[in-house]
Design an enzyme around this catalytic site. Structure first.
Site, PDB file in Angstrom:
ATOM      1  N   ARG A 129       0.836  -1.189   0.000  1.00  7.29           N
ATOM      2  CA  ARG A 129       0.000   0.000   0.000  1.00  7.29           C
ATOM      3  C   ARG A 129       0.879   1.251   0.000  1.00  7.29           C
ATOM      4  NH1 ARG A 129      -5.085   1.741  -1.118  1.00  7.29           N
ATOM      5  NH2 ARG A 129      -6.071   2.928   0.546  1.00  7.29           N
ATOM      6  N   THR A 438      -8.892   1.175 -10.583  1.00  6.44           N
ATOM      7  CA  THR A 438      -8.132   0.075  -9.994  1.00  6.44           C
ATOM      8  C   THR A 438      -8.329  -1.156 -10.882  1.00  6.44           C
ATOM      9  OG1 THR A 438      -8.420   1.011  -7.803  1.00  6.44           O
ATOM     10  CG2 THR A 438      -7.899  -1.310  -7.852  1.00  6.44           C
ATOM     11  N   THR A 456      -3.583  -0.581  -7.884  1.00  7.94           N
ATOM     12  CA  THR A 456      -4.301   0.682  -8.099  1.00  7.94           C
ATOM     13  C   THR A 456      -3.358   1.867  -8.158  1.00  7.94           C
ATOM     14  OG1 THR A 456      -6.115   2.011  -7.193  1.00  7.94           O
ATOM     15  CG2 THR A 456      -4.583   1.106  -5.601  1.00  7.94           C
ATOM     16  N   GLU A 458      -5.399   4.522  -7.367  1.00  4.91           N
ATOM     17  CA  GLU A 458      -6.576   5.100  -6.720  1.00  4.91           C
ATOM     18  C   GLU A 458      -7.567   5.651  -7.736  1.00  4.91           C
ATOM     19  OE1 GLU A 458      -8.866   5.494  -4.575  1.00  4.91           O
ATOM     20  OE2 GLU A 458      -9.464   7.552  -4.744  1.00  4.91           O
ATOM     21  N   GLU A 477      -3.505   8.150  -3.699  1.00  2.81           N
ATOM     22  CA  GLU A 477      -4.047   7.215  -2.697  1.00  2.81           C
ATOM     23  C   GLU A 477      -4.333   7.875  -1.353  1.00  2.81           C
ATOM     24  OE1 GLU A 477      -5.704   3.904  -3.092  1.00  2.81           O
ATOM     25  OE2 GLU A 477      -3.975   4.025  -4.416  1.00  2.81           O
ATOM     26  N   ASP A 480      -7.624   8.506   0.357  1.00  4.86           N
ATOM     27  CA  ASP A 480      -8.337   7.473   1.123  1.00  4.86           C
ATOM     28  C   ASP A 480      -8.248   7.713   2.631  1.00  4.86           C
ATOM     29  OD1 ASP A 480      -9.308   6.137  -1.039  1.00  4.86           O
ATOM     30  OD2 ASP A 480      -7.973   4.409  -0.900  1.00  4.86           O
ATOM     31  N   SER A 503      -7.845   1.127   3.046  1.00  5.82           N
ATOM     32  CA  SER A 503      -8.272   0.703   1.715  1.00  5.82           C
ATOM     33  C   SER A 503      -9.556  -0.107   1.804  1.00  5.82           C
ATOM     34  CB  SER A 503      -7.170  -0.165   1.093  1.00  5.82           C
ATOM     35  OG  SER A 503      -7.617  -0.767  -0.095  1.00  5.82           O
ATOM     36  N   GLY A 524     -13.222  -0.599  -7.610  1.00  4.43           N
ATOM     37  CA  GLY A 524     -14.478   0.104  -7.343  1.00  4.43           C
ATOM     38  C   GLY A 524     -14.528   0.858  -6.031  1.00  4.43           C
ATOM     39  N   GLY A 525     -13.371   1.293  -5.494  1.00  6.93           N
ATOM     40  CA  GLY A 525     -13.401   2.030  -4.235  1.00  6.93           C
ATOM     41  C   GLY A 525     -14.104   1.208  -3.164  1.00  6.93           C
TER      42      GLY A 525
HETATM   43  N1  GLU Z   1      -8.157   3.542  -3.379  1.00  9.85           N
HETATM   44  C1  GLU Z   1      -9.110   2.509  -3.329  1.00  9.85           C
HETATM   45  C2  GLU Z   1      -8.843   1.587  -2.159  1.00  9.85           C
HETATM   46  O1  GLU Z   1      -7.735   1.361  -1.819  1.00  9.85           O
HETATM   47  C3  GLU Z   1      -9.145   1.696  -4.568  1.00  9.85           C
HETATM   48  C4  GLU Z   1      -9.596   2.532  -5.694  1.00  9.85           C
HETATM   49  C5  GLU Z   1     -10.661   1.930  -6.523  1.00  9.85           C
HETATM   50  O2  GLU Z   1     -10.890   0.762  -6.560  1.00  9.85           O
HETATM   51  O3  GLU Z   1     -11.312   2.689  -7.178  1.00  9.85           O
HETATM   52  O4  GLU Z   1      -9.753   1.099  -1.579  1.00  9.85           O
END
Ligand code: GLU
Length: 631
Positions: A129, A438, A456, A458, A477, A480, A503, A524-525
């Site tokens: 990370r 990602t 990712t 991000e 990142e 987050d 994350s 997908g965040g």
């Molecule tokens: N930054 C996100 C995370 O670590 C991932 C980004 C994404 O999947 O859009 O959870």
């Protein structure tokens, strides 16, 4: 990402092209392609010389791979056919995706790699990370006493975490691989040098980022054409700077990235973002130092696990909330006899469990090296039993759930209130992004090793800044981290020097009776968590074949303030939508999330030596699944 053009044809047509020259699009199809999912045998020569047709599902024997992109998957299969293991193949795929899917992942970012080692029956989480620089303090995210707007942090030096990808790849190979970085990066170097055709995904991603890409000199020069517009579909896109950077790493190892000219260029791009003269975009400078890069470390952590019915589910733990939230939701669902319930009842419970898991995620979770998160309590089955009654079986909620008291379910005491390690905070806050970028790679090999790897930068396009002369985008990142409206409010996920932002990444591996059953993950965040959960419920509880579980319309409940649930448009017309509405569920069209929730990949092991690899058939214009030996 669909491919429509055999690379060999492009090479012939473009022998004298300058980088990124526009070619007339070449039509799809053609009699010279091999069957869906059928990678040519290594004895037939260069697998990339004649690209196979892209296919989202493939079944067969020996190794298997699924990614968002044909070349990414093919790179993995190529390494497997050469005798490399799943770790070698996953890194090779990630290297190629850094070229062909540069707005989702790359050496400017980080990730979580979950590895099942067949020999020893062990599951390992390799955390690479991105990490806050040593001079990054939470106060930098406030101006005039108020949080800096999320959108403004996205395109800034302040959101750049120390990239973990290269050290992650290097450590993964050194500990668990059979090949070196110099070897597995060769295909990525070749693709970056020879180029690939811009497809709809690449075009759309550039188009969505157009205004900020136009504002950054190095990004504009690489990712936009001479007219400062996206390269049209069909353009052969080359990235010689990235090829050269990969070559430096291939020859010099990870130090060629973390020290020397690449590190200096990264630091310069963070401290003095290369903004176009006259641009109105305010790109704040960051505080990254050369020593932050030099000192970056990966973490090898024990995988997190829970049981769900006959299965053992492995995920990654903190600083990702993904494995914990998925496990908590499954613990809540386990008491329901899902197979006997109606589809509406199943979905109602799925949403209720996810809502409660997110209530705790927002309150308790952060980097374990900075906060004592009550992970044991959160994962306890007794805690799930105590929370389950909060899922009202007759009605949908109309407000957010409050977090529970997991400390009561573990022997470790709650940290003293107000102490530096106290882990309880407020809700996730407005900066808990749901963007849909990602990428997820799933690979297995003939020996039974499995890699489930989410990587990712991000946001789509990261922080929007290509490192000048090196051809890759930096991550954003650090967005987050949680930025509470009140700067003095405690939260386990506030920014601190050297801390890793929480994350949602949820690479998952599932065993049954000690044998591999499933591997999956998604971008997908924070919707990553619900995507992985929904696929598990559909496959394990509803018995949907893995390709159907993965392609089905999705909905995502993340403890929203008004109880509403994001749903893909296709779900809104599904029969369950009406039943959920009659229970009081408000389903919001996920068009606001870009219309799609997640872009998963998975492997299903059938227990007889065969495996099915699955990618998205439609989302992100479809991904690529292949097996080493098609049936
Ligand atoms: N930054 C996100 C995370 O670590 C991932 C980004 C994404 O999947 O859009 O959870």
């Amino acid at each position: 990402m669909k491919n429509t053009t055999p690379l060999v044809a492009l090479l012939l047509l473009c022998a004298s092209c300058s980088p990124n020259e526009k070619l007339a699009p070449i039509g799809a199809g053609g009699a010279d392609r091999s069957d869906a999912g059928a990678a040519p045998d290594a004895s037939e020569g260069d697998l990339f010389a004649q690209l196979p047709e892209i296919a989202p599902t493939a079944t067969g024997q020996r190794g298997a791979a699924a990614t968002v992109d044909l070349r990414g998957t093919l790179a993995a299969i190529e390494v497997l056919k050469r005798g490399g293991n799943a770790v070698d193949a996953a890194v090779a795929a990630a290297g190629v995706l850094g070229v062909t899917d540069p707005f989702s992942c790359g050496i400017g970012g980080g990730g979580f790699m979950l590895i099942y080692l067949a020999d020893g029956d062990e599951v390992i989480a390799l955390d690479h990370r991105e990490t806050a620089p040593s001079r990054l303090e939470a106060r930098l995210y406030y101006e005039d006493g108020a949080p800096v707007a999320f959108d403004e942090l996205v395109t800034s030096g302040l959101s750049v975490g120390v990239p973990g990808t290269v050290r992650g790849w290097s450590d993964a190979l050194r500990r668990y691989g059979t090949l070196g970085l110099g070897d597995v990066l060769q295909r990525a170097i070749q693709v970056a040098e020879a180029g690939f055709d811009v497809d709809e995904t690449f075009f759309d991603q550039t188009q969505r980022n157009l205004s900020r890409f136009q504002a950054i000199t190095s990004t504009k020069a690489l990712f936009l054409g001479p007219d400062a517009k996206p390269w049209p579909v069909g353009t052969v896109f080359k990235n010689p700077d990235l090829a050269a950077t990969y070559r430096l790493i291939a020859e010099g190892g990870e130090r060629a990235f973390y020290e020397g000219q690449v590190a200096a260029a990264i630091v310069a791009a963070v401290k003095e973002p290369p903004v176009e003269p006259g641009s109105a975009l305010d790109v704040r400078a960051g505080v990254l130092e050369l020593s932050d890069l030099r000192d970056y470390e990966t973490r090898v952590r024990p995988a997190l696990s829970t049981t769900y019915r006959d299965y053992t589910i492995y995920g990654v733990g903190l600083p990702s909330s993904g494995g914990i939230a998925v496990a908590q939701a499954l613990n809540l669902l386990e008491a329901y006899d899902m197979a006997t319930l109606t589809p509406v009842e199943v979905h109602h419970r799925y949403l209720g469990a996810s809502r409660l898991a997110f209530a705790d995620r927002g309150a308790f979770l952060g980097d374990p090296e900075f906060v004592d998160a009550p992970v044991k309590g959160l994962l306890s089955k007794d805690y799930a039993d105590s929370r389950r009654a909060l899922i009202d079986l007759a009605a949908a909620p109309s407000a957010a759930a409050a977090p529970g008291d997991p400390y009561a379910f573990q022997s470790d005491p709650s940290p003293a209130p107000g102490s530096a390690r106290a882990a309880k905070g407020g809700s996730a806050g407005p900066n808990d992004a749901d963007d849909n970028e990602t990428t997820h790679i799933t690979v297995s090999d003939a020996a039974g090793n499995i890699v489930s790897y989410t990587c990712t930068i991000e946001y789509e396009g990261g922080n929007g800044v290509v490192v000048p002369g090196h051809g890759f985008l930096l991550n954003n990142e650090l967005t987050d981290f949680t930025i509470p409206p009140d700067p003095s409010a405690p939260h386990p996920n506030v920014a601190e020097p050297g801390k890793r932002p929480r994350s949602s990444m949820s690479p998952t591996i599932v065993l049954k009776d000690g044998e591999p059953a499933l591997a999956l993950g998604s971008p997908g965040g924070s919707t990553i968590i619900t995507t992985v959960l929904q696929i598990l419920v559909y496959h394990i509880d509803l018995g949907l074949p893995i390709d159907e579980a993965l392609s089905a319309p999705r909905l995502s409940q993340r403890n929203s303030g008004d109880g509403s649930t994001d749903a893909e448009t296709a779900f809104l017309s599904a029969p369950e939508a009406e039943g959920l509405a009659s229970l009081g569920h408000a389903l919001s069209d996920a068009a606001t999330l870009g219309g799609e929730i997640g872009a998963a990949t998975a492997l299903r092991f059938h227990g007889d030596g065969t495996v099915t690899a699955v990618a998205e058939p439609v989302r992100r214009h479809g991904g690529s699944a292949m097996v080493e030996q098609p049936r």
